[in-house]
Scaffold this motif. Structure first.
Motif, PDB file in Angstrom:
ATOM      1  N   ILE A 358       0.819  -1.218   0.000  1.00 26.89           N
ATOM      2  CA  ILE A 358       0.000   0.000   0.000  1.00 26.89           C
ATOM      3  C   ILE A 358       0.854   1.270   0.000  1.00 26.89           C
ATOM      4  CG2 ILE A 358      -2.086  -1.033   1.011  1.00 26.89           C
ATOM      5  CD1 ILE A 358      -1.208   0.407   3.651  1.00 26.89           C
ATOM      6  N   THR A 359       2.056   1.149   0.528  1.00 33.69           N
ATOM      7  CA  THR A 359       2.954   2.322   0.504  1.00 33.69           C
ATOM      8  C   THR A 359       4.380   1.890   0.850  1.00 33.69           C
ATOM      9  OG1 THR A 359       3.259   4.570   1.327  1.00 33.69           O
ATOM     10  CG2 THR A 359       2.541   2.974   2.927  1.00 33.69           C
ATOM     11  N   THR A 360       5.296   2.809   0.657  1.00 32.02           N
ATOM     12  CA  THR A 360       6.666   2.544   1.124  1.00 32.02           C
ATOM     13  C   THR A 360       7.057   3.636   2.116  1.00 32.02           C
ATOM     14  OG1 THR A 360       7.582   3.762  -0.726  1.00 32.02           O
ATOM     15  CG2 THR A 360       7.483   1.379  -0.987  1.00 32.02           C
ATOM     16  N   LEU A 361       7.916   3.274   3.055  1.00 32.30           N
ATOM     17  CA  LEU A 361       8.415   4.231   4.049  1.00 32.30           C
ATOM     18  C   LEU A 361       9.941   4.242   3.964  1.00 32.30           C
ATOM     19  CD1 LEU A 361       6.259   3.028   7.118  1.00 32.30           C
ATOM     20  CD2 LEU A 361       5.754   4.970   5.623  1.00 32.30           C
ATOM     21  N   ARG A 362      10.531   5.403   4.189  1.00 30.59           N
ATOM     22  CA  ARG A 362      12.007   5.461   4.154  1.00 30.59           C
ATOM     23  C   ARG A 362      12.571   6.346   5.261  1.00 30.59           C
ATOM     24  NH1 ARG A 362       9.949   7.196  -0.556  1.00 30.59           N
ATOM     25  NH2 ARG A 362      10.662   5.352  -1.650  1.00 30.59           N
ATOM     26  N   GLY A 368       4.730   0.809  13.214  1.00 31.48           N
ATOM     27  CA  GLY A 368       4.552  -0.082  14.368  1.00 31.48           C
ATOM     28  C   GLY A 368       3.920   0.616  15.553  1.00 31.48           C
ATOM     29  N   GLU A 369       3.502   1.858  15.343  1.00 32.96           N
ATOM     30  CA  GLU A 369       2.974   2.638  16.473  1.00 32.96           C
ATOM     31  C   GLU A 369       1.516   2.282  16.785  1.00 32.96           C
ATOM     32  OE1 GLU A 369       3.181   3.566  13.498  1.00 32.96           O
ATOM     33  OE2 GLU A 369       1.358   4.608  12.969  1.00 32.96           O
ATOM     34  N   ILE A 370       0.761   1.776  15.762  1.00 32.52           N
ATOM     35  CA  ILE A 370      -0.678   1.535  15.987  1.00 32.52           C
ATOM     36  C   ILE A 370      -0.875   0.453  17.056  1.00 32.52           C
ATOM     37  CG2 ILE A 370      -2.854   0.811  14.889  1.00 32.52           C
ATOM     38  CD1 ILE A 370      -1.891   2.145  12.323  1.00 32.52           C
ATOM     39  N   THR A 379      -1.655  -4.021  12.120  1.00 30.62           N
ATOM     40  CA  THR A 379      -2.656  -3.743  11.085  1.00 30.62           C
ATOM     41  C   THR A 379      -2.112  -4.009   9.685  1.00 30.62           C
ATOM     42  OG1 THR A 379      -1.881  -1.478  11.097  1.00 30.62           O
ATOM     43  CG2 THR A 379      -3.834  -1.956  12.436  1.00 30.62           C
ATOM     44  N   ALA A 380      -0.819  -4.187   9.576  1.00 32.73           N
ATOM     45  CA  ALA A 380      -0.214  -4.446   8.266  1.00 32.73           C
ATOM     46  C   ALA A 380       1.109  -5.177   8.471  1.00 32.73           C
ATOM     47  CB  ALA A 380       0.033  -3.114   7.548  1.00 32.73           C
ATOM     48  N   SER A 381       1.645  -5.719   7.371  1.00 31.99           N
ATOM     49  CA  SER A 381       2.993  -6.290   7.445  1.00 31.99           C
ATOM     50  C   SER A 381       3.962  -5.239   6.919  1.00 31.99           C
ATOM     51  CB  SER A 381       3.114  -7.534   6.560  1.00 31.99           C
ATOM     52  OG  SER A 381       2.281  -8.536   7.067  1.00 31.99           O
ATOM     53  N   GLU A 418      -4.502   8.929  11.009  1.00 31.42           N
ATOM     54  CA  GLU A 418      -4.518   9.072   9.542  1.00 31.42           C
ATOM     55  C   GLU A 418      -4.314   7.719   8.874  1.00 31.42           C
ATOM     56  OE1 GLU A 418      -1.571  11.858   8.168  1.00 31.42           O
ATOM     57  OE2 GLU A 418      -2.524  13.482   9.299  1.00 31.42           O
ATOM     58  N   ARG A 419      -3.325   6.981   9.410  1.00 33.38           N
ATOM     59  CA  ARG A 419      -3.018   5.674   8.827  1.00 33.38           C
ATOM     60  C   ARG A 419      -4.192   4.708   9.002  1.00 33.38           C
ATOM     61  NH1 ARG A 419       3.339   4.901  10.601  1.00 33.38           N
ATOM     62  NH2 ARG A 419       4.203   6.154   8.922  1.00 33.38           N
ATOM     63  N   SER A 420      -4.801   4.766  10.169  1.00 36.94           N
ATOM     64  CA  SER A 420      -5.926   3.859  10.426  1.00 36.94           C
ATOM     65  C   SER A 420      -7.068   4.151   9.464  1.00 36.94           C
ATOM     66  CB  SER A 420      -6.432   4.021  11.857  1.00 36.94           C
ATOM     67  OG  SER A 420      -5.447   3.669  12.750  1.00 36.94           O
ATOM     68  N   GLU A 422      -6.820   5.449   6.494  1.00 35.31           N
ATOM     69  CA  GLU A 422      -6.399   4.978   5.180  1.00 35.31           C
ATOM     70  C   GLU A 422      -6.582   3.455   5.083  1.00 35.31           C
ATOM     71  OE1 GLU A 422      -2.752   7.061   4.296  1.00 35.31           O
ATOM     72  OE2 GLU A 422      -2.437   5.646   2.643  1.00 35.31           O
ATOM     73  N   LEU A 423      -6.262   2.787   6.200  1.00 37.57           N
ATOM     74  CA  LEU A 423      -6.395   1.325   6.231  1.00 37.57           C
ATOM     75  C   LEU A 423      -7.868   0.927   6.080  1.00 37.57           C
ATOM     76  CD1 LEU A 423      -3.924   0.282   9.071  1.00 37.57           C
ATOM     77  CD2 LEU A 423      -3.849  -0.483   6.706  1.00 37.57           C
ATOM     78  N   ASP A 424      -8.724   1.688   6.755  1.00 33.47           N
ATOM     79  CA  ASP A 424     -10.161   1.398   6.651  1.00 33.47           C
ATOM     80  C   ASP A 424     -10.615   1.477   5.211  1.00 33.47           C
ATOM     81  OD1 ASP A 424     -10.421   0.964   9.289  1.00 33.47           O
ATOM     82  OD2 ASP A 424     -11.175   2.975   9.817  1.00 33.47           O
TER      83      ASP A 424
HETATM   84  P1  CMP Z   1       1.137  -1.491  13.426  1.00 36.24           P
HETATM   85  O1  CMP Z   1      -0.273  -1.786  13.160  1.00 36.24           O
HETATM   86  O2  CMP Z   1       1.649  -1.606  14.795  1.00 36.24           O
HETATM   87  O3  CMP Z   1       2.016  -2.451  12.451  1.00 36.24           O
HETATM   88  C1  CMP Z   1       1.954  -2.233  11.060  1.00 36.24           C
HETATM   89  C2  CMP Z   1       2.338  -0.837  10.794  1.00 36.24           C
HETATM   90  O4  CMP Z   1       2.265  -0.391   9.456  1.00 36.24           O
HETATM   91  C3  CMP Z   1       1.370   0.096  11.481  1.00 36.24           C
HETATM   92  O5  CMP Z   1       1.488  -0.047  12.857  1.00 36.24           O
HETATM   93  C4  CMP Z   1       1.734   1.409  10.910  1.00 36.24           C
HETATM   94  O6  CMP Z   1       2.834   1.948  11.544  1.00 36.24           O
HETATM   95  C5  CMP Z   1       2.124   1.003   9.508  1.00 36.24           C
HETATM   96  N1  CMP Z   1       1.028   1.394   8.586  1.00 36.24           N
HETATM   97  C6  CMP Z   1      -0.194   0.936   8.548  1.00 36.24           C
HETATM   98  N2  CMP Z   1      -0.902   1.558   7.579  1.00 36.24           N
HETATM   99  C7  CMP Z   1      -0.096   2.471   7.030  1.00 36.24           C
HETATM  100  C8  CMP Z   1      -0.249   3.425   5.996  1.00 36.24           C
HETATM  101  N3  CMP Z   1      -1.403   3.558   5.341  1.00 36.24           N
HETATM  102  N4  CMP Z   1       0.796   4.202   5.709  1.00 36.24           N
HETATM  103  C9  CMP Z   1       1.946   4.044   6.356  1.00 36.24           C
HETATM  104  N5  CMP Z   1       2.118   3.166   7.323  1.00 36.24           N
HETATM  105  C10 CMP Z   1       1.139   2.362   7.671  1.00 36.24           C
END
Ligand code: CMP
Length: 434
Positions: A358-362, A368-370, A379-381, A418-420, A422-424
């Motif tokens: 769904i995205t890349t981070l750098r 990992g904060e959620i 919520t994601a790998s 915000e991330r949550s 987007e995930l929804d």
């Molecule tokens: P967590 O759920 O602990 O583990 C997976 C992590 O992926 C999540 O925390 C976020 O930090 C990251 N993540 C989830 N969704 C997104 C997103 N849409 N954009 C960036 N990072 C995300």
């Protein structure tokens, strides 16, 4: 800063260091060849004045910036020798005409060489600056002392009568140095030999000293050569051991390759040293200072750290655990329980939901904060695309920090929300597609 060397002492010790080396070379030559330079008297007075000032410096300027009174330690021993170094025996030479007394006076000039003890201050300063490889520096110091001892022996050889009046002073010195070197190194070609009892006794003494010195030097040089690149050697030894184990346990070739790639990355980025073990032994204030420096980059890169106050930064810095991931590694797996969050210092990762990127981070971003904030499964790998240098913060420290610093929690929470959201959306669109 207490404990560091004062600048006046550094400068002064260095000046005395240079003068002492000059005297250690020149005085024996002047005595042996009975040379008097044009500025003999002036030189003598200048050196006496400098050495007198040195006594005052040793008395009142502490070697290290501390409350310790420097003269107490100094008065115990070195002061008395320093007194001898100040006496300008050269001046007596001009006044005294009696040959036998003159000879004694000349030899007494060697008293100036007691100052050689000061060399240790300049050397320890150079060592503390860490400019040279320590093994190479030790080799230079060893070479210096070896040269000085050979120089004294050569001059002694001339004193005991090995002086050929048909040759110039330099030619005589060259031959004496050659003899000293071949004798001390136990090569002893035998082309220059003692020809009277005094010379035989001198030779025996030099041989006795030579055997010990030779053994000492050879032992030192071989250990120093082995240590010139100690980091590389230790790293290579560790890697060799690991590779033997991997072969012995028939580990799949691909995994062996991956382990080797990981170690080669460690070598390229940090010369094989791991940060934790370097920090481990240090006292807390130095540890904080070094950690702040080591983690400066990540603190500057991560936007939520930028506005944070110093005490949060300090708490975080002391608790960040450096970790490395190789390309393809899963750092976080969707649906699992998560107990840590990660800050990317260098590298790139992909965030994967239900098998889709769904995205890349750098660099400078975190993930990992959620799981930590909301106490939900991941919520994601998250998978490493490149080699990644990261810093990990565990749940306990994270909870302590957010308890004390709500502003830090807030800035993470904004991004997590915000991330949550987007995930929804992603889950919804996946659901709709069926
Ligand atoms: P967590 O759920 O602990 O583990 C997976 C992590 O992926 C999540 O925390 C976020 O930090 C990251 N993540 C989830 N969704 C997104 C997103 N849409 N954009 C960036 N990072 C995300």
């Amino acid at each position: 800063m207490p404990g560091t060397k004062s600048n006046i002492r550094i400068f002064w010790d260095f000046l005395v260091f240079i003068i002492t080396i000059y005297l250690a070379i020149v005085i024996p030559l002047q005595i042996v060849f009975n040379i008097r330079s044009d500025y003999y008297v002036i030189n003598s007075i200048i050196i006496s004045v400098i050495f007198l000032v040195d006594i005052f410096v040793n008395f009142f300027v502490p070697e290290y910036k501390s409350n310790e009174k420097p003269y107490k330690k100094y008065l115990r021993f070195w002061f008395w020798l320093d007194i001898l170094t100040v006496i300008p025996f050269e001046l007596f030479e001009i006044v005294i005409k009696e040959i036998s007394i003159l000879r004694i006076i000349r030899v007494l000039r060697l008293a100036r060489l007691f100052k050689l003890y000061k060399i240790k201050y300049s050397i320890s300063f150079i060592k503390s600056k860490n400019i040279f490889n320590p093994a190479i520096l030790r080799m230079i110091i060893l070479g210096f002392w070896m040269f000085l001892i050979l120089h004294f022996i050569s001059c002694g050889w001339i004193v005991v009568g090995k002086y050929d009046s048909n040759l110039t002073n330099s030619e005589n010195y060259l031959r004496a140095f050659y003899w000293a070197l071949t004798t001390v190194s136990t090569i002893g070609y035998g082309d220059i030999t003692p020809s009277n009892n005094v010379q035989i006794i001198f030779t025996i003494c030099v041989q006795l000293v030579g055997v010990g010195m030779y053994g000492f030097i050879i032992g030192n040089i071989s250990s120093l050569l082995a240590n010139v690149d100690i980091a590389r050697r230790q790293f290579q030894e560790k890697l060799d051991k690991i590779n033997i184990f991997l072969k012995y346990r028939n580990i799949p070739y691909r995994l062996q390759e991956k382990i080797n790639e990981y170690y080669s990355y460690l070598w390229q980025t940090r010369k094989g040293y791991d940060e934790i073990s370097v920090l481990e032994d240090l006292p807390l204030p130095i540890k904080i200072e070094l950690s702040t420096f080591l983690h400066k980059e990540i603190i500057e890169k991560v936007p939520i750290f930028k506005g944070a106050n110093q005490s949060i930064i300090r708490r975080i810095i002391l608790n960040l655990i450096p970790v490395v991931f190789t390309p393809g590694d899963y750092i976080v797996v969707e649906g699992e329980i998560g107990n840590e969050m990660f800050f990317i210092s260098k590298g790139e990762v992909e965030v994967i939901v239900k098998g889709q990127r769904i995205t890349t981070l750098r660099d400078g971003q975190f993930f990992g904060e959620i799981a930590l904030l909301l106490s939900v499964p991941r919520t994601a790998s998250v998978r490493a695309i490149t080699f990644c240098d990261m810093y990990m913060l565990d749940r306990e420290t994270f909870n302590n920090i957010i308890k004390q610093f709500p502003s830090f929690e807030k800035s993470i929470q904004i991004l997590a929300e915000e991330r949550s959201k987007e995930l929804d959306k992603i889950h919804k669109s996946m659901w709709d597609k069926g």
